[in-house]
Design a protein around this motif. Structure first.
Motif, mmCIF file in Angstrom:
data_model
loop_
_atom_site.group_PDB
_atom_site.id
_atom_site.type_symbol
_atom_site.label_atom_id
_atom_site.label_comp_id
_atom_site.label_asym_id
_atom_site.label_seq_id
_atom_site.Cartn_x
_atom_site.Cartn_y
_atom_site.Cartn_z
ATOM 1 N N VAL A 59 49.273 22.376 -8.345
ATOM 2 C CA VAL A 59 49.982 22.129 -7.088
ATOM 3 C C VAL A 59 49.346 20.956 -6.358
ATOM 4 O O VAL A 59 50.047 20.119 -5.770
ATOM 5 C CB VAL A 59 49.991 23.394 -6.197
ATOM 6 N N ASP A 60 48.003 20.878 -6.398
ATOM 7 C CA ASP A 60 47.307 19.745 -5.767
ATOM 8 C C ASP A 60 47.713 18.429 -6.424
ATOM 9 O O ASP A 60 47.906 17.411 -5.751
ATOM 10 C CB ASP A 60 45.788 19.929 -5.870
ATOM 11 N N VAL A 63 51.176 17.477 -5.194
ATOM 12 C CA VAL A 63 51.117 16.996 -3.806
ATOM 13 C C VAL A 63 50.555 15.590 -3.758
ATOM 14 O O VAL A 63 51.080 14.702 -3.065
ATOM 15 C CB VAL A 63 50.286 17.960 -2.933
ATOM 16 N N PRO A 89 59.167 20.102 -3.348
ATOM 17 C CA PRO A 89 58.652 20.151 -1.968
ATOM 18 C C PRO A 89 59.769 20.096 -0.931
ATOM 19 O O PRO A 89 60.672 19.266 -1.034
ATOM 20 C CB PRO A 89 57.765 18.900 -1.880
ATOM 21 N N MET A 92 56.053 18.764 3.247
ATOM 22 C CA MET A 92 54.850 18.202 2.640
ATOM 23 C C MET A 92 53.774 18.078 3.718
ATOM 24 O O MET A 92 53.983 17.399 4.734
ATOM 25 C CB MET A 92 55.170 16.824 2.044
ATOM 26 N N LYS A 180 42.987 25.561 -4.144
ATOM 27 C CA LYS A 180 43.778 24.392 -3.732
ATOM 28 C C LYS A 180 43.013 23.620 -2.666
ATOM 29 O O LYS A 180 42.465 24.216 -1.731
ATOM 30 C CB LYS A 180 45.140 24.836 -3.194
ATOM 31 N N ALA A 183 46.875 21.318 -0.989
ATOM 32 C CA ALA A 183 48.253 21.835 -1.082
ATOM 33 C C ALA A 183 48.570 22.919 -0.069
ATOM 34 O O ALA A 183 49.736 23.288 0.087
ATOM 35 C CB ALA A 183 48.526 22.363 -2.486
ATOM 36 N N LEU A 186 51.894 23.368 2.084
ATOM 37 C CA LEU A 186 53.063 22.892 1.351
ATOM 38 C C LEU A 186 54.128 24.002 1.305
ATOM 39 O O LEU A 186 53.803 25.162 1.072
ATOM 40 C CB LEU A 186 52.658 22.514 -0.080
ATOM 41 N N GLU A 188 57.486 24.868 -0.808
ATOM 42 C CA GLU A 188 58.330 24.503 -1.948
ATOM 43 C C GLU A 188 59.631 25.304 -1.876
ATOM 44 O O GLU A 188 59.672 26.388 -1.304
ATOM 45 C CB GLU A 188 57.610 24.843 -3.259
ATOM 46 N N ARG A 213 52.644 27.701 0.777
ATOM 47 C CA ARG A 213 51.317 27.814 0.165
ATOM 48 C C ARG A 213 50.273 27.998 1.264
ATOM 49 O O ARG A 213 50.256 27.271 2.258
ATOM 50 C CB ARG A 213 51.000 26.545 -0.623
#
Length: 1447
Positions: A59-60, A63, A89, A92, A180, A183, A186, A188, A213
């Motif tokens: 995920v990082d 991003v 995303p 963000m 993380k 992220a 975030l 999604e 997240r």
């Protein structure tokens, strides 16, 4: 080996290859990993070291890549990830999670397809840009370190029943457990899209799922945003701490939106559950909003509970594009804002793309005019000159030879070219090359020449020559030439099969010439045939009737042809027709046409048109097995269904050709039943498509019998052609069919024969309608309009007769109530009222029955085209029932008011009687005191004045009623059982202080001369309820709004009612009534003192004080009805005969006045404008030729005749002898007059007694003097009437106001078109469908383009057949197609304009006052087409006249 710097490029490479494994390359591989793992698993003292510097959470990585990418790369990444079914995303986070960005721009490229379950039957999938799709959003968030993985649970929910797919990255994936770093925060989003299969789909409709997240406490902005835009929010937690509880308590609407997902651990489970329960109680959450996952439940099982919660939540939808404003409000950035100017520039260009419909229509009109102009300049070719010359000869034999030679030569010419083309055509049909097929089809047409082509050319020459001033006589005479040919049995092309066009002017002129040639005796029986190509349709008609339809060499019939067969005198008497018209058509489902895109549409148009023209339709089936006819039957079923809707009822016969064998009839019985089953099935489908759910079987559409509407006919050839002879059985079977067919038509006495003018009008309307996509919405016919308007005129007259009869009875009933014995108790009066109400019910029931009988009788008439308006019969029946209810309610209220008036007057008269007795006693005392004195008149007057002052000083008035309390009581009753008493505790005092426009409700009520009655408030509240019921379709209201509105209106109304009550009290004040009698008592005192004869004075006073007010009241009660009668039966009757005529007249006057403000009032405040117009019109007509004075004198003559008759009857005793000539007989005489006039006039008993006080005359002289006084009174009133010029004042006095009755007659339901505000013209009040003859440019109804602020120039009659869209409060500001307007306005019928010129009137108005309308409506002027500017006032009036079918 993959290095750290290679990870982004590896991810990009695989992502852009749409490789679903792209997320697997986000880690640097560790070679020693397996060895370390082997060693470590036996090392009990193992303590892991931090070796994750080179390992990242996927995920990082995603991003980071999005942060490094520009806007366009972000779009590409999002699109590819969506194609891989990855979450993308939505929000963000920025650095350190301080702010975040709504990724609206990045999501704009994603377009998805899905099939909702509600559309699964039609297989009509939905395709939309995902940011513009209106779908619910379900958000999943967590508090702190909840062990239950949201992402994993979402993956299971979205993949249930299929192979598990990782839409969201979760901790069980490679790298998913790594902490993380950037992220958190975030959001999604991923979408679930149904496939239309109930057994496979998890959800029936599309849904979006968002995943935040990290902890919501660290991302409050994101959480608040998600909570506001989501349908439901699922919060994952183990327990709830105090600061977390505060966050949840700050949320609105938690009962419907918030779900708590609790992961119960064995350790500390009780403590954690208690914290959750405490939160649940504070939030007042229902149990269904708490989802608990216990340790003995796996994630798959638990996912079913979450699915169920999603399905049962209150579904609200929101487009991602509409989240923009909410994001800005919460301080989120939106990258798209940077391109705002570019978006506006693109939008400006978009507005220029496409066609401005009204401009396009004008362009087409100009093109048509230009083509006609050009073609009118062409010179006749030599061939056509020769053709016309030979046809125009008066020698019939030469003409016949010429036509025969033309046929023979043309057939030979065609055969030379057709053979090769036909062979090539068949080859291309097998290859299914559409373009080549179309080219070859055209080549076949051009090679297949027949006489019909020359006749068609002749028709075109005639039509275009009419636009030329140099038209020669031989061209003008062409219709006469062809009309003669029709009478000789030659066919006429009705529908040009090549151009799919009807030469309307040519066909009209030819048939009208024929109509004239036969002395305008042209009753037509129209017989047509439909069927598959090359099945012998033309041959069938030729054999049946001995005609010669053109069957050209090697080429089947194209279009439609008609032949006129004159009915012999021997058959005409029985058949009731002058001509049998045969219509032969081209074949349906032509193999040659099957490859062309519009072939099915063409067949539908042809079938609808031909069946619509026909009295008898023959469906030709050339096979024993009817299953191959499914498409043909479907087309014809649609056509029959449409005819049923517009009132046409053709007879249908199915002819089975090529049926051989003796037992074929019985063998085909099974096929017939199968055919009927198919017809029934297709009828259901067609009825659903045509929106007629009540139709379930073919027999609901037509009178159809399986044994009488089917015919078996053997094949034409006896053996195999070309050597086979004609089958004798074919001719015999056809002859039997013809004989039976004619017998059936002889017996059909209910069918009205159509004459040529009506046939032509029907043909034009039918052809216009079939060219539109939706036939029923487009069908508009002058014959139907005339038939409907005739019924409306009759209905209006019946309605007035109903009202007039009840008005007359009501007047008598009110007088009977008011004339009831004053000495009786109130309950006696109430019994009289109850009796009158019972009589009223009987009267209304009788009148309703009479009116219903008139309607039934009208529909049995054969001279009014009633079959065309059959569908409106139920509407008019309902209107009769509604009228009866309305009159019943209105008159019942009037009777109650009469009773209350009686009670109030009785109270006033009791007070008056008390003081009258005192005054009379004092007068007699004065006479006794001054018996032997000699006083002058002045001295006696002074003595009387002092006595009068002392006697009347303490006269009290009537008690004031609590009007406000009465209104409030009715208001409370209106809100009964709705628990709003607290809101009504303060009463009405605090309301109604601000100006509030409710005059329309009260104007008519408070102008009456009576007292306030509680029914006035009930009526007012009913009107408000009706208004709210109608307006709730367009505006959302709640109970508080309703309370406030009614309090405001009732407070204002209370003031008006109070003024009304005060006027009544003043008018009936005993003090005032006694003052009126003062001079009378003074005269009596003086006459008695001086012993003067006062017989003549008493009689004159009786006529002046008692009879005159009663007569004036009678005139006023009768005058309203007589004025209406005068207007609706005189030369002005046309204006009020129907709503259509009224609209025409009012619009014509507007055009002639040329006053902009009048147009604005008519459009914006239609009801008030019409009321004022009628009021002024009544005043004008009553002032002309002293009409009002004449009507008054007419009524005066009636009442004085009744008074004279009553006076003569009253002068005799009960036994018929004359009354005795004494004073006592005068009282008996007056009482008898009362009895004879009880239903006519109201005589005041108190005034009578005052006038007859101490009368010294005997009966005979009094009666003689009274007769003279009455004659003098009559002359006096006639003089007053002739001098009275204030018609407005006269109208205000009338209890039945003529302008109100005329308004009811022409106003109707009062509904206006939702787009252009044109008023409904439908007859009756209970109609199910609103319609109007002419619609307007929508800008006149205040519609404007939201972007340009310009008034909309298009007409709704154009838009409803276009691809344009509209939006308003009813659509919740969502765009909706105009062509589906009935989804929101099902009660409105908006057909296409019958011609381009039909709306010229309103086009002219918009052009003339464009700038002024824009200023008035606070908008910019409309962009009117240039062609509109050339419309003249005369053209506008002509368009109006034609649109309303005014001759």
């Amino acid at each position: 080996m993959l290095q750290l710097e290679d990870i982004p490029w590896c991810f990009f490479g695989r992502l852009f290859q749409i490789n679903a494994e792209c997320r697997d390359c986000t880690q640097v591989p560790n070679n020693n990993h397996e060895e370390d793992l082997f060693n470590d698993q036996y090392d009990l003292d193992f303590c892991p070291t931090d070796d994750t510097d080179d390992r990242f959470n996927p995920v990082d990585i995603i991003v980071a890549l999005f942060k490094c990418a520009d806007s366009f790369l972000q779009q590409q990444m999002t699109l590819k990830m969506s194609m891989c079914q990855f979450s993308v995303p939505l929000l963000m986070p920025h650095s350190k999670n301080s702010q975040c960005n709504l990724m609206l721009w990045a999501l704009r490229d994603i377009v998805k397809e899905w099939l909702p379950h509600e559309l699964s039957q039609s297989k009509h999938f939905v395709e939309d840009n995902i940011v513009q799709a209106d779908i619910p959003l379900y958000s999943f968030v967590r508090l702190k370190n909840c062990n239950l993985s949201k992402s994993q649970l979402l993956n299971i929910i979205l993949s249930r029943g299929q192979q598990n797919h990782n839409y969201f990255i979760h901790r069980e994936m490679e790298g998913g457990a790594i902490e993380k770093k950037i992220a958190n925060g975030l959001v999604e989003v991923c979408w679930y899209l149904p496939s239309g299969r109930e057994n496979l789909d998890i959800f029936p409709e599309p849904a979006a799922f968002a995943n935040l997240r990290g902890d919501i406490c660290e991302s409050l902005t994101q959480f608040n945003f998600l909570y506001q835009v989501s349908t439901a929010v699922f919060v994952f937690l183990d327990k709830v701490e105090e600061h977390e509880q505060k966050i949840l308590l700050s949320l609105p609407n938690v009962k419907t939106k918030l779900f708590l997902v609790v992961d119960v651990k064995d350790r500390n489970a009780k403590e954690d559950i208690l914290s959750v329960k405490a939160t649940q109680e504070k939030l007042d959450l229902p149990k269904s909003s708490i989802q608990i996952k216990r340790s003995n439940m796996n994630v798959v099982e638990f996912s079913k509970n979450i699915c169920a919660a999603i399905k049962t939540s209150n579904v609200t939808t929101m487009k991602i594009i509409n989240m923009f404003d909410k994001a800005v409000e919460l301080g989120l950035s939106v990258a798209e804002c940077r391109s705002e100017n570019q978006e506006k520039a693109a939008e400006e260009i978009m507005r220029g793309i496409g066609v401005r419909l009204e401009e396009y229509k004008c362009q087409l009109q100009q093109e048509v005019k230009q083509i006609k102009k050009e073609q009118s300049t062409y010179k006749l070719s030599k061939a056509m000159r020769t053709f016309i010359a030979n046809l125009s000869t008066n020698n019939k034999e030469e003409q016949n030879y010429f036509l025969k030679w033309m046929k023979l030569k043309l057939d030979t010419k065609s055969r030379e070219k057709l053979s090769a083309l036909r062979k090539k055509f068949k080859e291309e049909c097998r290859k299914k090359e559409s373009e080549l097929i179309a080219e070859l089809d055209q080549a076949l047409l051009e090679s297949s020449l027949g006489i019909e082509h020359y006749m068609r050319e002749m028709g075109l020459i005639y039509e275009f020559s009419l636009h030329s001033q140099k038209t020669v006589d031989e061209i003008v005479a062409l219709p006469s030439v062809v009309a003669k040919m029709l009478l000789d049995g030659y066919p006429l092309e009705l529908l040009d099969g090549d151009a799919s066009n009807i030469p309307e002017r040519w066909v009209t002129d030819v048939l009208m010439e024929l109509h004239r040639k036969v002395g305008e005796k042209s009753r037509l029986l129209v017989v047509s045939v439909l069927g598959v190509q090359s099945t012998g349709k033309s041959t069938l008609l030729n054999t049946m009737f001995g005609v010669q339809f053109p069957v050209s060499s090697g080429r089947c019939t194209r279009g439609a042809y008609m032949v006129f067969l004159k009915v012999g005198e021997d058959l005409k008497t029985d058949l009731k027709y002058d001509f049998i018209v045969l219509i032969d058509t081209e074949g349906l489902k032509s193999p040659d046409m099957a490859q062309l895109e519009d072939s099915y549409e063409h067949d539908n148009q042809l079938a609808t048109f031909v069946i619509g023209l026909s009295d008898v339709t023959i469906i030709n089936i050339a096979m024993e097995n009817a299953t191959e006819m499914k498409d043909i039957l479907q087309i014809t079923v649609h056509a029959f269904l449409r005819m049923r809707q517009i009132g046409k009822k053709p007879v249908c016969h199915f002819v089975h050709q090529n049926v051989a064998g003796v037992s074929a009839h019985s063998k085909c019985m099974t096929e017939r039943k199968h055919l009927l089953d198919q017809l029934n099935e297709m009828t259901k489908i067609a009825a659903k498509m045509e929106k007629q759910p009540s139709i379930n079987a073919f027999t609901d559409v037509l009178d159809y019998k399986i044994d009488k509407n089917h015919w078996n006919i053997p094949g034409l050839w006896h053996g195999t052609p070309p050597m086979a002879p004609v089958n004798t059985g074919y001719s015999e079977a056809v002859a039997d069919f013809k004989k039976t067919l004619l017998e059936i038509m002889k017996d059909d006495r209910d069918r009205k024969a159509t004459q040529i003018p009506d046939f032509l009008e029907w043909m034009k309307s039918l052809w216009r309608a079939v060219k539109y996509e939706n036939f029923i919405f487009s069908f508009r016919n002058t014959l139907v309009a005339h038939a409907y308007d005739n019924l409306c005129k009759e209905f209006s007259q019946w309605e007035w007769e109903f009202r007039k009869h009840i008005f007359c009875w009501q007047t008598e009933a009110e007088l009977e109530i008011l004339n009831t014995d004053n000495e009786s108790e109130v309950n006696t009066w109430e019994k009289v009222v109850h009796s009158k109400k019972s009589q009223l019910s009987d009267k209304i029931t009788h009148q309703q029955k009479l009116m219903m009988e008139k309607l039934i009788h009208y529909y049995k008439r054969k001279d009014r085209d009633v079959n065309l308006i059959e569908k409106y019969k139920n509407d008019f029946s309902k209107s009769i029932i509604g009228l009866a209810k309305e009159i019943q309610q209105s008159v019942s209220i009037k009777l109650d008011c009469a009773l209350q008036l009686k009670i109030s007057k009785k109270k006033a008269q009791d007070i008056q009687r008390k003081y009258r007795d005192l005054i009379e006693e004092q007068v007699m005392q004065l006479l006794g005191n001054y018996t032997n004195t000699s006083l002058s008149d002045e001295q006696l007057t002074d003595v009387f004045e002092k006595m009068w002052t002392d006697a009347t000083i303490n006269v009290c008035g009537l008690e004031h009623r609590d009007i406000a309390g009465s209104v409030l009581m009715q208001l409370k009753k209106n809100f009964l059982n709705r628990k709003v008493n607290k809101d009504l505790q303060d009463g009405l005092k605090e309301y109604g202080k601000q100006p509030f426009k409710v005059k329309n409700f009260l104007l008519d009520t408070v102008k009456t001369n009576g007292d306030y009655h509680e029914s006035f408030t009930r009526d007012l509240l009913e009107k408000i309820d009706s208004f709210l019921e109608h307006s709730c379709k367009y505006h959302k209201t709640n109970i508080q709004f309703e309370i406030d509105l009614k309090l405001h209106i009732c407070s204002f109304a209370t003031k008006q009612f109070l003024e009304m009550h005060k006027k009544f009290l003043y008018k009936n004040n005993p003090q005032n009534q006694l003052e009126k009698l003062k001079n009378q008592y003074l005269s009596d005192f003086l006459d008695l003192y001086k012993d003067r004869d006062h017989c003549q004075r008493k009689a004159k006073d009786f006529a002046r004080v008692c009879i005159k007010p009663a007569v004036e009241d009678y005139v006023n009660r009768s005058l309203g009805v007589d004025i209406v009668d005068e207007i609706v039966t005189s030369c002005h009757s046309t204006e009020y005969s129907s709503r259509s005529y009224f609209q025409y007249n009012i619009q014509r006057e507007l055009l002639q006045k040329e006053d902009f403000n009048s147009f604005v009032r008519y459009i914006s405040n239609y009801e008030m404008y019409v009321k004022n117009w009628i009021y002024e019109h009544v005043k004008q007509k009553m002032s002309e030729d002293e009409t009002l004075c004449k009507l008054k004198n007419k009524i005066l003559q009636v009442i004085f005749t009744k008074i004279t008759e009553a006076l003569n009857k009253a002068s005799k005793a009960k036994d018929g002898t004359h009354l005795e000539d004494n004073k006592e007989s005068i009282t008996e005489f007056i009482n008898s007059m009362h009895k004879y006039l009880i239903k006519d006039i109201l005589l005041s008993e108190e005034d009578e007694k005052a006038i007859l006080f101490q009368i010294q005359s005997t009966c005979y002289p009094f009666i003689k003097s009274l007769k003279t006084s009455i004659e003098d009174l009559k002359a006096e009133l006639q003089l007053e009437f002739s001098k009275s010029k204030d018609i407005a004042a006269d109208l205000e006095k009338l209890p039945i106001r003529p302008h109100d009755e005329l308004f009811k007659r022409v106003f109707g339901c009062g509904q206006q078109c939702p787009f252009c505000k044109v008023p409904c013209e439908a007859g009756g009040k209970e109609h199910t469908e609103h319609h109007a003859a002419v619609h307007r440019p929508q800008g006149l109804g205040r519609y404007r383009n939201l972007d340009t602020e310009k008034l909309v120039e298009t007409l709704c009659t154009t838009d409803v057949y276009s691809r344009r869209k509209f939006r308003n409060t009813l659509t919740k500001q969502e765009w909706h197609p105009y062509k589906d307007y009935k989804a929101y306005y099902p009660e409105w019928h908006i057909p296409a304009d019958p011609s381009v010129e039909a709306s010229d009137y309103w086009k002219y108005v918009l052009v003339k006052y464009n700038e002024q309308f824009a200023e008035k409506y606070d908008a910019k002027p409309a962009d009117v087409p240039q062609a509109w500017r050339s419309i003249t006032k005369e053209q506008a009036l002509k368009g109006l006249t034609e649109a309303f079918n005014m001759k």
